[in-house]
Design an enzyme around this catalytic site. Structure first.
Site, short mmCIF file in Angstrom:
data_model
loop_
_atom_site.label_atom_id
_atom_site.label_comp_id
_atom_site.label_asym_id
_atom_site.label_seq_id
_atom_site.Cartn_x
_atom_site.Cartn_y
_atom_site.Cartn_z
N ASP A 136 18.72 30.32 20.11
CA ASP A 136 18.69 31.71 20.57
C ASP A 136 19.86 32.09 21.48
O ASP A 136 19.86 33.15 22.10
CB ASP A 136 17.39 32.00 21.31
CG ASP A 136 17.16 31.06 22.49
OD1 ASP A 136 17.93 30.10 22.64
OD2 ASP A 136 16.19 31.28 23.25
N GLU A 191 43.31 32.56 28.71
CA GLU A 191 43.53 31.21 29.23
C GLU A 191 44.73 31.13 30.16
O GLU A 191 45.84 31.54 29.80
CB GLU A 191 43.70 30.22 28.08
CG GLU A 191 43.84 28.77 28.53
CD GLU A 191 43.76 27.77 27.40
OE1 GLU A 191 43.97 26.58 27.66
OE2 GLU A 191 43.49 28.18 26.26
#
Length: 267
Positions: free
Chosen positions: A57, A157
């Site tokens: 989930d 990043e």
């Protein structure tokens, strides 16, 4: 199966609440992230089924490795396969044309900006991005190109933290900071770094555990156990009576007699 978040949820939460993200490439890693309450997970697209088993989930972004899918057909086929296996979005470090291709199919796409390790040769190696005004403005332009291409999120990043914070305020992309400070929408760190699986980590990474030491102990215990097993066999200490099963009694005698009779009849 319902997810803890949808792509629409993430866009709605932009600038409202800080989320956490880590990697997961196995059943155990995915389950650990889920049990720890991590918000989002990302891993190799080829591991989507395993991740789904461990965290059915959680919002999962399937990463298409840069060298693994060289053609547009390869990328599209792999993206659809990952979505079929349960991915919620697709990550790519490719350019805007690939992002646009995926977005045209209504696939939620996470792009990659800032330091892209496999492209770092163009930046002079592994380093922070945005240290000069010129480079920071080029980066901002790249964000806008990815918005226009249809990306909904970005792995940002090793971007200078102050630059990242300002860009995150102004871009429609959901920003996931990997070593780019705390000004993004999501704070992202590899699970190997979080858990301290290796002694050497990049500057931006912090170890919150020490699996490296535990793994060294496991490796030492493995070798000690194997050595003790070999030695026990050599000196006749294994297997002992407790570790053997015997036929015994009349059954064993009948077996021996049968063997003798069989040998004599064939002799």
């Amino acid at each position: 199966m319902l997810r803890n978040y949808t792509a629409a949820d993430l866009k709605a939460l932009k600038g409202q609440r800080k989320l956490t993200q880590t990697t997961a490439n196995s059943v155990e890693e995915a389950a650990a992230a889920r049990d720890a309450g991590i918000d989002l997970i990302m891993g190799n697209a080829q591991n989507t089924k395993a991740v789904r088993e461990g965290a059915p989930d959680m919002f999962f972004t399937a990463a298409l490795g840069l060298p693994d899918y060289p053609t547009e057909t390869d990328v599209l086929r792999a993206a659809f396969a990952a979505m079929k296996d349960g991915a919620d979005s697709i990550y790519t470090a490719r350019g805007p044309h690939i992002v646009e291709m995926l977005a045209r199919e209504d696939i939620p796409v996470m792009c990659h900006l800032g330091l892209v390790p496999r492209k770092s040769t163009w930046k002079g190696g592994l380093r922070a991005i945005g240290k000069t005004a010129e480079e920071a403005l080029e980066l901002w332009a790249a964000f806008r190109r990815m918005e226009d291409a249809g990306a909904f999120a970005v792995e940002a990043e090793v971007i200078c933290a102050d630059v990242m914070a300002e860009i995150s305020k102004r871009t429609s992309l959901v920003t996931s900071s990997l070593g780019s400070g705390d000004g993004a929408d999501i704070i992202y760190l590899f699970q190997t770094d979080i858990c301290g699986e290796t002694p050497d980590r990049p500057r931006h990474a912090r170890a919150f555990g020490d699996l490296h030491s535990l793994n060294k102990l496991v490796a030492a215990q493995r070798r000690e156990a194997l050595s003790r097993f070999r030695e026990a066999v050599q000196v006749g200490e294994y297997p002992t009576h407790q570790e053997k099963t015997t036929a015994g009694g009349s059954n064993f005698k009948e077996f021996l007699q049968g063997m003798t009779t069989s040998r004599n009849s064939t002799g």
